[in-house]
Enzyme design. Structure first.
Site, mmCIF file in Angstrom:
data_model
loop_
_atom_site.group_PDB
_atom_site.id
_atom_site.type_symbol
_atom_site.label_atom_id
_atom_site.label_comp_id
_atom_site.label_asym_id
_atom_site.label_seq_id
_atom_site.Cartn_x
_atom_site.Cartn_y
_atom_site.Cartn_z
ATOM 1 N N HIS A 146 -37.014 8.756 15.450
ATOM 2 C CA HIS A 146 -38.155 8.588 16.357
ATOM 3 C C HIS A 146 -37.711 9.074 17.741
ATOM 4 C CE1 HIS A 146 -41.784 6.318 17.750
ATOM 5 N NE2 HIS A 146 -41.056 6.049 18.820
ATOM 6 N N ASP A 201 -43.807 -0.294 16.989
ATOM 7 C CA ASP A 201 -42.807 0.289 17.883
ATOM 8 C C ASP A 201 -42.592 -0.610 19.094
ATOM 9 O OD1 ASP A 201 -41.115 1.972 19.219
ATOM 10 O OD2 ASP A 201 -42.656 3.444 19.751
ATOM 11 N N HIS A 210 -42.929 10.782 19.572
ATOM 12 C CA HIS A 210 -43.865 9.832 20.193
ATOM 13 C C HIS A 210 -44.109 10.267 21.632
ATOM 14 C CE1 HIS A 210 -44.564 5.374 21.576
ATOM 15 N NE2 HIS A 210 -45.640 6.122 21.708
ATOM 16 N N MET A 247 -45.449 9.853 24.994
ATOM 17 C CA MET A 247 -45.979 8.944 26.020
ATOM 18 C C MET A 247 -46.180 9.773 27.286
ATOM 19 S SD MET A 247 -43.547 5.759 25.035
ATOM 20 C CE MET A 247 -42.366 6.868 24.271
ATOM 21 N N SER A 278 -35.011 5.045 16.763
ATOM 22 C CA SER A 278 -35.389 5.623 18.058
ATOM 23 C C SER A 278 -34.134 6.023 18.815
ATOM 24 C CB SER A 278 -36.187 4.618 18.890
ATOM 25 O OG SER A 278 -36.217 5.069 20.243
ATOM 26 N N MET A 285 -41.238 10.716 27.429
ATOM 27 C CA MET A 285 -41.859 10.018 28.569
ATOM 28 C C MET A 285 -41.934 10.962 29.760
ATOM 29 S SD MET A 285 -39.678 6.525 28.213
ATOM 30 C CE MET A 285 -39.646 5.607 26.657
ATOM 31 N N MET A 311 -48.124 -0.180 19.429
ATOM 32 C CA MET A 311 -47.069 -0.535 20.384
ATOM 33 C C MET A 311 -46.913 -2.059 20.407
ATOM 34 S SD MET A 311 -45.724 2.224 21.785
ATOM 35 C CE MET A 311 -44.559 1.183 22.636
ATOM 36 N N ASP A 335 -38.692 9.527 21.591
ATOM 37 C CA ASP A 335 -39.598 9.020 22.628
ATOM 38 C C ASP A 335 -39.660 9.977 23.808
ATOM 39 O OD1 ASP A 335 -40.542 6.476 21.639
ATOM 40 O OD2 ASP A 335 -38.473 5.777 21.792
#
Ligand code: DX5
Ligand code: ZN
Length: 219
Positions: free
Chosen positions: A30, A170, A64, A66, A5, A34, A135, A32
């Protein structure tokens, strides 16, 4: 497989750190995303994803999302080089429809669920995704402690999907719990702080990968 990540990488040296993780044995990167709404933090957008794609042309980019409105952003991330997009079951009314939307644009698809989201929420979609993301922390930040109850969710999913889907855990993954994640049925383990938070990424990756191949059991 180890998924690095990049959220805990040095953003001023993202190319260097991403390639260091791949050279140290990470099978994928990975990323992330957000939005400050679904989670109380902001991270990066498609431009950063495209920059990582440029410096790591061969890497598998695991996005990913979010975010509250994943459909609005999926095309831009696929255009920016995403191989896989994972969105949260808590955010969409029709996960099957959105999975098809992303697949038609050329990506594989994952379905994520928060620690407190019951397995019944994902049960109708177990066979509609290439990957299920469990998660093991509350999403939004790296460096949090591993939530042990997430192991039972992984085990529950694996018992039902067999080898038809990957299961990614994760959050809070480290060499102390990696073997238990694998024993529960996970085959992709994400790490940010246990990898990039260490002084030597190569040694940190080795410690994680060694732990994944250690025998353990989940009761
Ligand atoms: C959390 C992110 C995770 C995070 C993992 O919201 O989805 O991918 O970067 O960080 P660590 O490995 O430090 O828990
Ligand atoms: Zn993540």
């Amino acid at each position: 497989m180890l998924a690095a990540s990049i959220f805990s990488a040095d953003f001023a040296n993202l190319g260097r750190d991403s390639n260091a993780a791949l050279n140290a044995g990470a099978a994928l990167l990975h990323v992330d995303i957000m939005d400050g709404h679904f989670v109380p933090n902001l991270s990066m957008g498609p431009l950063v994803c495209a920059a990582v794609r440029r410096v790591c042309p061969e890497a598998f980019l695991d996005i990913h999302l979010m975010v509250t409105d994943p459909k609005d952003f999926i095309p831009a991330f696929i255009k920016a080089g995403a191989n896989s997009v994972t969105f949260h079951v808590e955010t969409v009314k029709d996960p099957k429809e959105l999975a098809k939307f992303a697949r038609d644009l050329g990506a594989s698809v994952g379905l994520a669920s928060n620690p407190e989201t019951p397995v019944l929420a994902i049960e109708p979609f177990l066979n509609d995704f290439d990957l299920h993301l469990v998660m093991s922390v509350h999403p939004g930040f790296s460096g949090q402690g591993f939530i042990e109850s997430s192991l039972a969710k992984t085990k529950w999913i694996r018992e039902r999907v067999g080898s038809r889907a990957r299961i990614e855990m994760d959050g809070g993954v480290d060499p102390n719990n990696g073997a238990r994640c694998v024993a529960a049925g996970a085959d992709v383990l994400v790490s940010a702080s246990a990898l990039f938070g260490k002084p030597n990424v190569a040694l940190a990756a080795k410690a994680l990968l060694d732990s994944f191949s250690t025998t353990s059991r989940v009761d």
